[in-house]
Enzyme design. Structure first.
Site, PDB file in Angstrom:
ATOM      1  N   ASP A 177       3.216  -7.918  17.467  1.00 18.41           N
ATOM      2  CA  ASP A 177       3.685  -8.434  16.544  1.00 18.41           C
ATOM      3  C   ASP A 177       5.313  -8.249  16.323  1.00 18.41           C
ATOM      4  O   ASP A 177       5.986  -9.486  15.812  1.00 18.41           O
ATOM      5  CB  ASP A 177       3.222  -7.811  15.133  1.00 18.41           C
ATOM      6  CG  ASP A 177       1.836  -8.297  14.770  1.00 18.41           C
ATOM      7  OD1 ASP A 177       1.276  -9.562  15.439  1.00 18.41           O
ATOM      8  OD2 ASP A 177       0.864  -7.719  14.095  1.00 18.41           O
ATOM      9  N   LYS A 214      -7.459  -2.066  14.692  1.00 17.87           N
ATOM     10  CA  LYS A 214      -6.181  -2.006  15.116  1.00 17.87           C
ATOM     11  C   LYS A 214      -5.789  -0.544  15.276  1.00 17.87           C
ATOM     12  O   LYS A 214      -5.101  -0.145  16.360  1.00 17.87           O
ATOM     13  CB  LYS A 214      -5.253  -2.691  14.164  1.00 17.87           C
ATOM     14  CG  LYS A 214      -5.123  -4.164  14.328  1.00 17.87           C
ATOM     15  CD  LYS A 214      -4.331  -4.787  13.526  1.00 17.87           C
ATOM     16  CE  LYS A 214      -3.539  -6.102  14.157  1.00 17.87           C
ATOM     17  NZ  LYS A 214      -2.526  -6.537  13.168  1.00 17.87           N
TER      18      LYS A 214
HETATM   19  P1  NAP Z   1      -1.247  -5.206   5.238  1.00 22.85           P
HETATM   20  O1  NAP Z   1      -1.060  -4.033   6.229  1.00 22.85           O
HETATM   21  O2  NAP Z   1      -2.567  -5.107   4.235  1.00 22.85           O
HETATM   22  O3  NAP Z   1       0.070  -5.104   4.268  1.00 22.85           O
HETATM   23  C1  NAP Z   1       0.169  -5.858   3.110  1.00 22.85           C
HETATM   24  C2  NAP Z   1       1.395  -5.932   2.464  1.00 22.85           C
HETATM   25  O4  NAP Z   1       1.818  -6.914   1.573  1.00 22.85           O
HETATM   26  C3  NAP Z   1       1.731  -4.435   1.695  1.00 22.85           C
HETATM   27  O5  NAP Z   1       3.155  -4.149   2.021  1.00 22.85           O
HETATM   28  C4  NAP Z   1       1.355  -4.655   0.177  1.00 22.85           C
HETATM   29  O6  NAP Z   1       2.063  -4.016  -0.635  1.00 22.85           O
HETATM   30  C5  NAP Z   1       1.896  -5.866   0.106  1.00 22.85           C
HETATM   31  N1  NAP Z   1       1.221  -6.959  -1.012  1.00 22.85           N
HETATM   32  C6  NAP Z   1      -0.039  -7.132  -0.955  1.00 22.85           C
HETATM   33  N2  NAP Z   1      -0.273  -7.763  -2.302  1.00 22.85           N
HETATM   34  C7  NAP Z   1       0.898  -7.744  -3.003  1.00 22.85           C
HETATM   35  C8  NAP Z   1       1.362  -8.161  -4.264  1.00 22.85           C
HETATM   36  N3  NAP Z   1       0.426  -8.875  -5.216  1.00 22.85           N
HETATM   37  N4  NAP Z   1       2.459  -7.929  -4.603  1.00 22.85           N
HETATM   38  C9  NAP Z   1       3.300  -7.235  -3.970  1.00 22.85           C
HETATM   39  N5  NAP Z   1       3.144  -6.803  -2.546  1.00 22.85           N
HETATM   40  C10 NAP Z   1       1.908  -7.113  -2.062  1.00 22.85           C
HETATM   41  O7  NAP Z   1      -1.057  -6.521   5.808  1.00 22.85           O
HETATM   42  P2  NAP Z   1      -0.386  -7.009   7.141  1.00 22.85           P
HETATM   43  O8  NAP Z   1      -1.018  -7.128   8.493  1.00 22.85           O
HETATM   44  O9  NAP Z   1       0.973  -6.392   7.307  1.00 22.85           O
HETATM   45  O10 NAP Z   1      -0.241  -8.567   6.831  1.00 22.85           O
HETATM   46  C11 NAP Z   1       0.818  -9.307   5.815  1.00 22.85           C
HETATM   47  C12 NAP Z   1       0.899 -10.775   5.757  1.00 22.85           C
HETATM   48  O11 NAP Z   1       1.568 -11.166   6.897  1.00 22.85           O
HETATM   49  C13 NAP Z   1      -0.394 -11.371   5.822  1.00 22.85           C
HETATM   50  O12 NAP Z   1      -0.312 -12.408   4.803  1.00 22.85           O
HETATM   51  C14 NAP Z   1      -0.676 -11.899   7.210  1.00 22.85           C
HETATM   52  O13 NAP Z   1      -1.313 -12.957   7.144  1.00 22.85           O
HETATM   53  C15 NAP Z   1       0.568 -12.111   7.788  1.00 22.85           C
HETATM   54  N6  NAP Z   1       0.671 -11.810   8.931  1.00 22.85           N
HETATM   55  C16 NAP Z   1       1.275 -12.945   9.762  1.00 22.85           C
HETATM   56  C17 NAP Z   1       1.568 -12.841  11.095  1.00 22.85           C
HETATM   57  C18 NAP Z   1       2.098 -14.006  12.058  1.00 22.85           C
HETATM   58  O14 NAP Z   1       1.894 -14.112  13.202  1.00 22.85           O
HETATM   59  N7  NAP Z   1       2.700 -15.041  11.209  1.00 22.85           N
HETATM   60  C19 NAP Z   1       1.037 -11.569  11.988  1.00 22.85           C
HETATM   61  C20 NAP Z   1       0.537 -10.617  10.839  1.00 22.85           C
HETATM   62  C21 NAP Z   1       0.496 -10.592   9.711  1.00 22.85           C
HETATM   63  P3  NAP Z   1       1.308  -2.343  -0.933  1.00 22.85           P
HETATM   64  O15 NAP Z   1       1.560  -1.430   0.014  1.00 22.85           O
HETATM   65  O16 NAP Z   1       1.917  -2.023  -2.196  1.00 22.85           O
HETATM   66  O17 NAP Z   1      -0.263  -2.584  -1.005  1.00 22.85           O
END
Ligand code: NAP
Length: 263
Positions: free
Chosen positions: A88, A52
């Protein structure tokens, strides 16, 4: 990925002579893969982790929002030009609207500061009354809030994702959006915030779509809050991409039915 089934059903529904296929591309092959896209005149593509960010410098043009997010998930290929987008944020906004939630002039709290949070925050901040970013790694929340302030000159706050902070910011919140992966399968028993901070005047939108009803949404529903699940965003980020590729009105209900049958 659910995308091939969703887009192929939409192509079939509209009678388009098109097919969506998934390829696993190694980071070291990304340049060649895009050369292939140009050579084969592929009409468009989605990219996901780990491409990405890396793809940005390889495209001819990148939409402003995707540039600001620093990540592309959709590419169009028209007249030899590869153009990057991030759908998104638009997908999240459409999901809120579809559920009767208007983010304009609202106090919005976003949990998380990762890729999805950036896209959503950059889309909603210009129309919100106030945005607060709460993230486990507070430096990332600070960087994102600073970026939003610079870009939009809006009232943006940030804090670490802990009980004390969340209790305070949630009191006045009208929309809470969880963009962290907390509560996602296989850790469905987890939730990013204690249930006793939730109240009936806040809409809770969890972008996690597996399980469909996360613990956060279940607990929000129990206190009488309006809840919105992540499945809609999964559909609508695809709907936005489909429109970019085809310039046609996507068959949203068809795409939604496919996703609902798979998740
Ligand atoms: P990402 O860039 O890896 O970001 C992950 C986020 O979650 C960060 O803010 C991270 O905090 C936080 N996090 C992870 N583990 C944690 C924990 N144990 N406690 C507190 N915070 C935690 O991932 P992303 O692409 O943004 O995706 C995040 C979520 O959204 C995923 O579950 C994904 O499947 C979902 N999503 C859904 C859609 C949809 O279409 N519905 C689209 C995109 C993503 P830190 O910065 O502290 O690591």
């Amino acid at each position: 990925t659910f995308s091939p089934a969703m887009h192929n059903a939409a192509f079939r529904h509209l009678g388009l002579n098109a097919i969506y296929v998934a390829f696993a591309v190694k980071p070291s092959d990304l340049v060649d893969a895009l050369r292939g896209v140009r050579a084969l005149n592929v009409r468009g593509l989605n990219v996901t982790i780990p491409h990405k960010e890396a793809i940005i410098t390889l495209l001819d043009d990148v939409d402003t929002l995707a540039k600001n997010v620093g990540a592309v998930n959709t590419v169009t290929h028209e007249d030899g030009v590869l153009r990057g987008f991030n759908t998104d944020g638009a997908g999240a906004l459409e999901t809120l609207r579809e559920n009767g939630v208007d983010p304009r002039n609202k106090r919005i709290v976003i949990l998380g500061a990762g890729g999805a949070a950036k896209a959503i925050a950059l889309t909603l901040a210009p129309m919100a009354r106030e945005v607060t970013i709460a993230n486990r790694t507070v430096e990332k929340a600070e960087a994102l809030s600073q970026r939003l302030r610079t870009l939009y000159k809006r009232d943006v706050h940030y804090c670490g994702l802990n009980s004390k902070n969340v209790k305070t910011v949630l009191r006045e919140a009208e929309i809470l959006i969880n963009t962290t992966s907390v509560g996602m399968y296989p850790n469905a028993g987890e939730t990013p915030i204690p249930h006793n901070f939730l109240h009936e005047n806040v809409t809770v939108f969890d972008i996690v779509y597996n399980p469909r009803e996360t613990r956060l949404l279940r607990e929000a529903r129990k206190v009488g809050a309006k809840t919105v699940g992540g499945l809609g965003m999964l559909v609508h980020q695809g709907v936005e991409a489909f429109e970019l590729w085809t310039h046609m009105k996507p068959p949203v209900e068809v795409m939604k039915r496919v996703i609902e049958s798979m998740v």
